[in-house]
Scaffold this active site. Structure first.
Site, PDB file in Angstrom:
ATOM      1  N   HIS A  43      13.456  -0.649   2.787  1.00 19.36           N
ATOM      2  CA  HIS A  43      12.511  -1.372   2.877  1.00 19.36           C
ATOM      3  C   HIS A  43      13.021  -3.001   2.668  1.00 19.36           C
ATOM      4  O   HIS A  43      12.574  -4.021   3.125  1.00 19.36           O
ATOM      5  CB  HIS A  43      11.368  -1.262   1.857  1.00 19.36           C
ATOM      6  N   CYS A  67       5.002   6.761   3.822  1.00 17.83           N
ATOM      7  CA  CYS A  67       4.853   5.178   3.238  1.00 17.83           C
ATOM      8  C   CYS A  67       3.489   4.512   2.988  1.00 17.83           C
ATOM      9  O   CYS A  67       2.630   4.833   3.770  1.00 17.83           O
ATOM     10  CB  CYS A  67       5.739   4.511   4.218  1.00 17.83           C
ATOM     11  N   LEU A  68       3.762   3.975   1.748  1.00 19.05           N
ATOM     12  CA  LEU A  68       2.187   3.254   1.708  1.00 19.05           C
ATOM     13  C   LEU A  68       2.044   2.211   2.753  1.00 19.05           C
ATOM     14  O   LEU A  68       0.580   1.749   2.930  1.00 19.05           O
ATOM     15  CB  LEU A  68       2.191   2.614   0.129  1.00 19.05           C
ATOM     16  N   HIS A 112      14.676   5.496   0.587  1.00 21.57           N
ATOM     17  CA  HIS A 112      13.322   5.072   1.341  1.00 21.57           C
ATOM     18  C   HIS A 112      13.083   3.440   0.890  1.00 21.57           C
ATOM     19  O   HIS A 112      12.817   2.841   1.719  1.00 21.57           O
ATOM     20  CB  HIS A 112      12.207   5.982   0.871  1.00 21.57           C
ATOM     21  N   GLU A 113      13.103   3.255  -0.326  1.00 24.12           N
ATOM     22  CA  GLU A 113      12.561   2.029  -0.829  1.00 24.12           C
ATOM     23  C   GLU A 113      13.660   0.844  -0.703  1.00 24.12           C
ATOM     24  O   GLU A 113      13.442  -0.037  -0.237  1.00 24.12           O
ATOM     25  CB  GLU A 113      12.450   2.136  -2.198  1.00 24.12           C
ATOM     26  N   GLY A 147       7.040   4.899  -5.259  1.00 27.79           N
ATOM     27  CA  GLY A 147       8.067   3.957  -4.995  1.00 27.79           C
ATOM     28  C   GLY A 147       7.490   2.848  -4.382  1.00 27.79           C
ATOM     29  O   GLY A 147       6.742   3.038  -3.853  1.00 27.79           O
ATOM     30  N   GLN A 188       6.786  -4.965   0.349  1.00 24.26           N
ATOM     31  CA  GLN A 188       5.408  -4.121   0.619  1.00 24.26           C
ATOM     32  C   GLN A 188       4.191  -5.062  -0.197  1.00 24.26           C
ATOM     33  O   GLN A 188       3.222  -4.756   0.201  1.00 24.26           O
ATOM     34  CB  GLN A 188       5.293  -2.627   0.108  1.00 24.26           C
TER      35      GLN A 188
HETATM   36 CO    CO Z   1       7.540   3.006   2.291  1.00 19.39          CO
END
Ligand code: CO
Length: 154
Positions: free
Chosen positions: A134, A88-89, A130-131, A46, A51
């Site tokens: 963000h 998380c990236l 989660h996304e 995701g 991000q």
């Molecule tokens: Co994330």
């Protein structure tokens, strides 16, 4: 299509509330294409627009064979809960146990600007939440104590 650079914590854009998409044009589709390509390049499941440095209410999910964007998403109904270890990236090497809703109904827009409602459950619901966090400037470290996984050295 272009692979964008994923910004990492503590970049302030990760704490910024995203603005809603109001124009549904080719640029939006290009952004979504870039987000999918970036998510794949980083082996993510995701990705949210902040991000890649854009404070816009767009996220993409790519889990197993399911790939879809959500534009201006908001949760309109939720049930139950589950606790999952998430990464998380934008926070490499960190994992946090996060409590999520088990089932959610999400209202959003299609790339053409039409209203749509979709239901997600299980791990897919976890990714979407989660996304979606963000887009509201929220990160997994807000939920608890991070566990830092140190990579083993040969
Ligand atoms: Co994330």
């Amino acid at each position: 299509m272009t692979v964008r650079k994923v910004v990492e914590y503590p970049d302030p854009i990760l704490r910024t509330i995203s603005s809603k998409i109001t124009v549904f044009d080719d640029q939006l589709q290009f952004l979504i294409d870039d987000m999918f390509e970036t998510m794949d390049a980083y082996n993510g499941i995701g990705l949210a627009a902040p991000q890649i440095g854009l404070s816009k209410s767009v996220l993409v999910v790519g889990y197993k064979k399911l790939r879809f964007p959500l534009i201006n998403p908001r949760i309109v109904e939720s049930h139950g809960f589950s606790i999952n270890q998430e990464g998380c990236l934008s926070l490499p090497s960190i994992h946090v146990d996060v409590e999520r809703k088990d089932k959610i109904k999400v209202a959003s827009k299609t790339v053409n600007g039409d209203d749509i409602e979709q239901e997600f459950s299980g791990f897919l619901a976890v990714i979407v939440q989660h996304e979606l966090d963000h887009l509201n400037g929220k990160l997994i470290i807000d939920y608890g104590t991070p566990k830092v996984s140190l990579k083993e050295v040969d």
